[in-house]
Design an enzyme around this catalytic site. Structure first.
Site, PDB file in Angstrom:
ATOM      1  N   PHE A 238      79.460 -68.099  52.568  1.00 19.22           N
ATOM      2  CA  PHE A 238      79.738 -69.254  53.420  1.00 19.22           C
ATOM      3  C   PHE A 238      81.185 -69.698  53.190  1.00 19.22           C
ATOM      4  O   PHE A 238      81.685 -69.678  52.067  1.00 19.22           O
ATOM      5  CB  PHE A 238      78.801 -70.409  53.079  1.00 19.22           C
ATOM      6  CG  PHE A 238      77.392 -70.250  53.603  1.00 19.22           C
ATOM      7  CD1 PHE A 238      77.001 -69.134  54.316  1.00 19.22           C
ATOM      8  CD2 PHE A 238      76.446 -71.246  53.377  1.00 19.22           C
ATOM      9  CE1 PHE A 238      75.703 -69.000  54.802  1.00 19.22           C
ATOM     10  CE2 PHE A 238      75.149 -71.123  53.841  1.00 19.22           C
ATOM     11  CZ  PHE A 238      74.778 -70.000  54.557  1.00 19.22           C
TER      12      PHE A 238
ATOM     13  N   HIS B  66      76.065 -55.967  51.026  1.00 20.27           N
ATOM     14  CA  HIS B  66      75.708 -57.378  50.812  1.00 20.27           C
ATOM     15  C   HIS B  66      74.309 -57.645  51.363  1.00 20.27           C
ATOM     16  O   HIS B  66      73.513 -58.316  50.708  1.00 20.27           O
ATOM     17  CB  HIS B  66      76.735 -58.279  51.488  1.00 20.27           C
ATOM     18  CG  HIS B  66      76.530 -59.739  51.256  1.00 20.27           C
ATOM     19  ND1 HIS B  66      76.546 -60.299  49.993  1.00 20.27           N
ATOM     20  CD2 HIS B  66      76.283 -60.757  52.124  1.00 20.27           C
ATOM     21  CE1 HIS B  66      76.328 -61.606  50.094  1.00 20.27           C
ATOM     22  NE2 HIS B  66      76.161 -61.911  51.368  1.00 20.27           N
TER      23      HIS B  66
ATOM     24  N   HIS C 123      68.508 -63.153  46.446  1.00 22.84           N
ATOM     25  CA  HIS C 123      69.944 -63.445  46.577  1.00 22.84           C
ATOM     26  C   HIS C 123      70.347 -64.471  45.522  1.00 22.84           C
ATOM     27  O   HIS C 123      69.951 -65.634  45.587  1.00 22.84           O
ATOM     28  CB  HIS C 123      70.200 -63.980  47.985  1.00 22.84           C
ATOM     29  CG  HIS C 123      71.645 -64.082  48.353  1.00 22.84           C
ATOM     30  ND1 HIS C 123      72.664 -63.873  47.458  1.00 22.84           N
ATOM     31  CD2 HIS C 123      72.245 -64.390  49.542  1.00 22.84           C
ATOM     32  CE1 HIS C 123      73.818 -64.035  48.067  1.00 22.84           C
ATOM     33  NE2 HIS C 123      73.585 -64.345  49.339  1.00 22.84           N
TER      34      HIS C 123
ATOM     35  N   GLU D 101      77.555 -56.764  59.017  1.00 21.61           N
ATOM     36  CA  GLU D 101      78.112 -55.952  57.935  1.00 21.61           C
ATOM     37  C   GLU D 101      78.219 -54.490  58.368  1.00 21.61           C
ATOM     38  O   GLU D 101      79.202 -53.808  58.052  1.00 21.61           O
ATOM     39  CB  GLU D 101      77.262 -56.074  56.677  1.00 21.61           C
ATOM     40  CG  GLU D 101      77.821 -55.278  55.506  1.00 21.61           C
ATOM     41  CD  GLU D 101      77.076 -55.501  54.200  1.00 21.61           C
ATOM     42  OE1 GLU D 101      77.590 -55.067  53.148  1.00 21.61           O
ATOM     43  OE2 GLU D 101      75.982 -56.110  54.227  1.00 21.61           O
TER      44      GLU D 101
ATOM     45  N   LYS E 119      69.238 -56.591  47.215  1.00 22.68           N
ATOM     46  CA  LYS E 119      68.625 -57.920  47.314  1.00 22.68           C
ATOM     47  C   LYS E 119      67.162 -57.835  47.750  1.00 22.68           C
ATOM     48  O   LYS E 119      66.423 -58.817  47.599  1.00 22.68           O
ATOM     49  CB  LYS E 119      69.409 -58.801  48.285  1.00 22.68           C
ATOM     50  CG  LYS E 119      70.783 -59.218  47.781  1.00 22.68           C
ATOM     51  CD  LYS E 119      71.494 -60.104  48.790  1.00 22.68           C
ATOM     52  CE  LYS E 119      72.888 -60.476  48.314  1.00 22.68           C
ATOM     53  NZ  LYS E 119      73.827 -59.322  48.331  1.00 22.68           N
TER      54      LYS E 119
ATOM     55  N   CYS F 250      78.666 -66.976  48.164  1.00 22.29           N
ATOM     56  CA  CYS F 250      78.035 -65.712  47.768  1.00 22.29           C
ATOM     57  C   CYS F 250      79.038 -64.617  47.446  1.00 22.29           C
ATOM     58  O   CYS F 250      78.646 -63.534  46.997  1.00 22.29           O
ATOM     59  CB  CYS F 250      77.078 -65.258  48.862  1.00 22.29           C
ATOM     60  SG  CYS F 250      75.905 -66.546  49.341  1.00 22.29           S
TER      61      CYS F 250
END
Length: 412
Positions: free
Chosen positions: A400, A303, A340, A314, A335, A163
């Site tokens: 990830f 994010h 996403h 975050e 998002k 991502c």
């Protein structure tokens, strides 16, 4: 290493809330949701636990000429649509092929081509597998096809850092221009992975929201009742070039790309560092490259995927950089509207961040029913006017594998 400032002269996007960048931005400001119930037969066939996603508002094969679309996986189709829009928006720069580069990312690549070919092999045998299968499924297909379409010979590069992919591609593009490898770069990212296997896999790891009865409000970043992210698809592209090159050809300038930071957590293959050390360092690197202090930041595109663990992590990372001022900076978690886009999400949110500093408006975050006290960002369900004067905004992407990427934009 060149000291030239890097500017954005063109933007393009194909997203769940619009077929172009202006349409996506307008829908975002209006509080639209791109998430809906999937109408595909395979949802029931495989008894998927999650029956919704944020599908693209406009299918890319309806935009491209049929012969072109047929030899591209949907991920590459989206990439070409977004890049063509950005290129036209930039005034179709007159640049030598050896000075034009492509840095286009993806998180997964041609998953539809790969798994369709597997079905063909099992059901009809090897002779029926298409000769174009490998060129369509490979992760670098989007970058390669953009290089072919635009005649870019400086380089064609693909980042696959989950991502964080397309934000990292934007940072790489800036570094390549500053290093003198190109005058103009087409940068961005794409993803088309709304597929039974990806939905089943993400659902299996408890990453997706399961609000099948209310899909339009399923993505709820920073809300206390969030339960996972929503799969999205699409692409976004930026045209980046040196300020000298842009001004010499009389191009309009949206914003300056003033900084970028890329780090790794080295903590866990899927979970981000709960203390946010790597994410905080990425923000710090971006601000250092921008020669800016945290006090100068006027807007943050978070994010914020709507996962129970990711959002507060975050917040802790940003608090480490900004201190208590993090609660005062207008934050958008887009998002909530788009879902996403995995490898494409950073590029789309870069477009939104550029438009935020250009129009001095922080876009809204929808579906915030009750803000989680562990994520006390200054976040709003309606557009927030930004202060007059110079704007400095950052856009965050975390993936990830422990990938962290942050890009900073300053108003022109």
């Amino acid at each position: 290493m060149s000291t030239s400032r890097i500017v954005v002269t063109g933007i393009g996007a194909s997203s769940p809330i619009g077929g172009t960048a202006p349409e996506s931005w307008s829908a975002l400001l209006d509080g639209a949701s791109g998430t809906s119930t999937l109408e595909h037969d395979w949802v029931e066939e495989y008894q998927l636990p999650v029956t919704f996603a944020a599908q693209a508002a406009v299918r890319p094969d309806t935009v491209l000429e049929r012969p072109v679309a047929k030899r591209l996986d949907p991920a590459s189709q989206f990439a070409l649509v977004a890049a063509m829009e950005a290129w036209a928006d930039a005034g179709s720069p007159d640049v030598e092929p050896e000075r034009l580069g492509v840095d286009f990312a993806t998180g997964i690549g041609g998953v539809w081509t790969l798994l369709d070919a597997w079905d063909t092999l099992r059901e009809k045998g090897p002779r029926r597998v298409m000769p174009m299968t490998v060129p369509m499924l490979m992760p670098n297909a989007a970058a390669g096809n953009l290089s072919l379409h635009f005649g870019a010979r400086a380089y064609a590069r693909t980042v696959a850092s989950a991502c964080a992919s397309s934000t990292e591609s934007i940072v790489n593009a800036v570094e390549h221009i500053r290093a003198g490898y190109a005058d103009v770069v087409i940068a961005g990212g794409t993803e088309s992975a709304i597929h039974p296997i990806t939905l089943a896999a993400f659902a299996s790891m408890q990453a997706l929201s399961k609000r099948n009865d209310e899909p339009a409000t399923a993505s709820r970043p920073c809300s206390i009742d969030r339960d996972g992210f929503v799969m999205g698809e699409g692409a976004a592209a930026l045209i980046l070039e040196t300020e000298e090159h842009a001004r010499a050809r009389g191009a309009k300038i949206y914003a300056y790309v003033v900084g970028g930071g890329v780090t790794a957590d080295s903590y866990h293959i899927t979970a981000n560092d709960p203390e946010g050390h790597g994410a905080a360092r990425a923000v710090g690197l971006a601000l250092a490259m921008a020669d800016a202090s945290p006090d100068e930041v006027t807007h943050i595109n978070a994010h914020a995927t709507s996962t129970p663990v990711g959002d507060p992590n975050e917040y802790q990372a940003l608090k480490a950089v900004f201190g208590h001022r993090v609660d005062e900076i207008p934050v958008s978690a887009t998002k909530a509207s788009t879902g996403h886009l995995l490898g494409g999400t950073g590029a789309l949110e870069a477009v939104f961040t550029i438009l935020a500093v250009t129009e001095r408006t922080a876009p809204p975050t929808i579906n915030l029913t009750e803000q989680d006290p562990e994520v006390p960002f200054r976040i709003s369900g309606t557009p927030v006017p930004l202060s007059a004067g110079d704007q400095l905004a950052i856009s965050n992407s975390f993936g990830f594998g422990g990938h962290n990427a942050v890009v900073a934009f300053r108003s022109a």
